[in-house]
Scaffold this active site. Structure first.
Site, PDB file in Angstrom:
ATOM      1  N   CYS A  62       0.229   1.948   6.730  1.00 22.84           N
ATOM      2  CA  CYS A  62       0.551   0.534   6.923  1.00 22.84           C
ATOM      3  C   CYS A  62       0.657  -0.151   5.569  1.00 22.84           C
ATOM      4  O   CYS A  62       0.042   0.269   4.587  1.00 22.84           O
ATOM      5  CB  CYS A  62      -0.496  -0.146   7.798  1.00 22.84           C
ATOM      6  SG  CYS A  62      -2.189   0.001   7.201  1.00 22.84           S
ATOM      7  N   HIS A 107      -8.948   3.843  -1.646  1.00 19.60           N
ATOM      8  CA  HIS A 107      -7.559   3.416  -1.478  1.00 19.60           C
ATOM      9  C   HIS A 107      -7.087   2.668  -2.725  1.00 19.60           C
ATOM     10  O   HIS A 107      -7.020   1.437  -2.734  1.00 19.60           O
ATOM     11  CB  HIS A 107      -7.482   2.520  -0.239  1.00 19.60           C
ATOM     12  CG  HIS A 107      -6.120   2.032   0.114  1.00 19.60           C
ATOM     13  ND1 HIS A 107      -4.949   2.556  -0.398  1.00 19.60           N
ATOM     14  CD2 HIS A 107      -5.735   1.023   0.959  1.00 19.60           C
ATOM     15  CE1 HIS A 107      -3.922   1.903   0.115  1.00 19.60           C
ATOM     16  NE2 HIS A 107      -4.369   0.961   0.929  1.00 19.60           N
ATOM     17  N   CYS A 165       0.810  -1.224   0.000  1.00 18.87           N
ATOM     18  CA  CYS A 165       0.000   0.000   0.000  1.00 18.87           C
ATOM     19  C   CYS A 165       0.842   1.273   0.000  1.00 18.87           C
ATOM     20  O   CYS A 165       0.363   2.327  -0.402  1.00 18.87           O
ATOM     21  CB  CYS A 165      -0.936   0.005   1.202  1.00 18.87           C
ATOM     22  SG  CYS A 165      -2.152  -1.324   1.183  1.00 18.87           S
TER      23      CYS A 165
END
Length: 390
Positions: free
Chosen positions: A376, A346, A89
């Site tokens: 994270c 996201h 991510c």
């Protein structure tokens, strides 16, 4: 002494899965933000030394080095190289770190950092492609650890990790739902005020229209509606789809150089990359590394948390920023002031650059000297970046 500065930042609006950007190839999404970045900053693409591009699912339409393909689709000179990287991510936040390191070391003068993900066209997990990324030796290390499902094809699970965090920090279902609702409310308020407008580039669509605004914001949600959602990761759990980030499509790009080079070439610095770090933590709980990454960044920067004017902690799941708040004792009013991934979405490989673009705009609008971004990442990692307004 040399420095690394951001001289431009732009992003597409974030599209819902199977939403407005579903018909746009991820290479073309990448090309669009590259062109927009050059147009807004006035940078000459012939002077770009490299393009570092984050993308998580590097298969299918996102394979074969999408960074280079995006450069070519943008119409930039064939002399401009590009490389694609995956830190899960945090891929495009890592791209920014690599860009800063490259110009600081003198290996390049002007580097573009960013990323893309079309989670509609290349679904999350596609890169596994029938293989097994977790070997027997790796499995043996974590066999028997709570939250590690050894009998599952993919034994590390972010949703289970989010549930473990909620239990460890004693976060209730109500707290998570309230945080999720606030994310939508803050994002809606920012959108209504036009706060996102300066950072956005509208995306042309096949039907002749343009995609102009983030479409994940749920203005009609409520605590009652959020409270009706199932808890898919544990029967007695507290994490739901409503308190998790949205599956999304989008791209963002930033231009990085030194103050000296920017001055000589007529580019205006927006912010200095003050400190850039990466950290790692337990890969089973997986989502806690923003806490040690933040501590590491502040220590290296010589700053206290109270000196940071805005914090962007990616809302992969609501327990992540809530646990971060509890451990850092940061001011909750400074956290994700324009909403986060729960409301805005996201798009994995593009999220780090999207968040930085939004944070920079908020800092400029409010005259904030320092901003901190952390997120994270799969495998229990996290990047943290402190930028200083100039």
């Amino acid at each position: 002494m040399s420095d690394a500065v951001i001289v431009g930042a732009v992003r597409t609006p974030v599209g819902r899965c199977k939403g407005s950007l579903a018909g746009v190839h991820p290479v073309d999404l990448s090309a669009h933000v590259l062109r927009a970045l050059a147009e807004r900053t006035g940078l000459d693409p012939t002077q770009v030394d490299d393009v570092f591009w984050g993308c998580v699912s590097q298969v299918g339409e996102q394979s074969w080095n999408i960074a280079r393909n995006g450069v070519l689709a943008a119409g930039w000179p064939e002399t401009v190289p590009g490389t694609t990287l995956d830190r899960q991510c945090g891929s495009s936040q890592q791209a920014l770190h690599f860009a800063a390191a490259t110009v600081l070391s003198g290996q390049a003068d002007l580097v573009v950092a960013g990323g893309v993900e079309s989670m509609t066209r290349v679904p999350m997990g596609s890169s596994v492609a029938g293989g097994m990324p977790f070997s027997d030796q790796l499995r043996a290390r974590y066999r028997g650890v709570e939250g590690f499902a050894d009998d599952a094809p993919l034994p590390f699970n972010q949703g289970v990790g989010a549930e473990l965090i909620a239990r460890r920090w004693r976060l209730s279902r109500t707290q998570l739902d309230e945080f999720a609702l606030a994310s939508h409310e803050k994002a809606a308020a920012a959108q209504d005020a036009g706060a996102f407008d300066p950072e956005l580039t509208a995306v042309p669509l096949a039907d002749g229209g343009k995609f102009t605004a983030d479409e994940g914001i749920r203005r009609d949600t409520s605590l009652d509606k959020l409270g009706e959602l199932a808890t898919p990761f544990r029967a007695d759990g507290v994490v739901t789809a409503g308190s998790a980030s949205q599956i999304s499509d989008g791209a963002a790009a930033l231009a990085v150089t030194t103050s000296e080079w920017a001055s000589r070439h007529g580019l205006r610095p927006l912010a200095r990359i003050h400190t850039a770090v990466v950290a790692a933590d337990d890969p089973v709980t997986m989502l806690t590394a923003p806490i040690p990454a933040t501590a590491k960044a502040l220590r290296r920067a010589g700053l206290g948390i109270e000196e940071i004017g805005v914090y962007e902690v990616n809302e992969a799941f609501a327990p992540v920023p809530l646990a971060w708040l509890a451990e850092t004792e940061a001011d909750p009013e400074r956290l994700n002031p324009r909403g986060g991934a729960i409301a805005l979405g996201h798009p994995l490989g593009g999220s780090g650059a999207r968040i930085m673009t939004t944070m920079l705009q908020h800092m400029r609008d409010n005259g904030l000297r320092y901003g901190l971004q952390t997120m994270c990442e799969g495998g229990g990692m996290a990047n943290a970046t402190i930028v200083e307004l100039v």
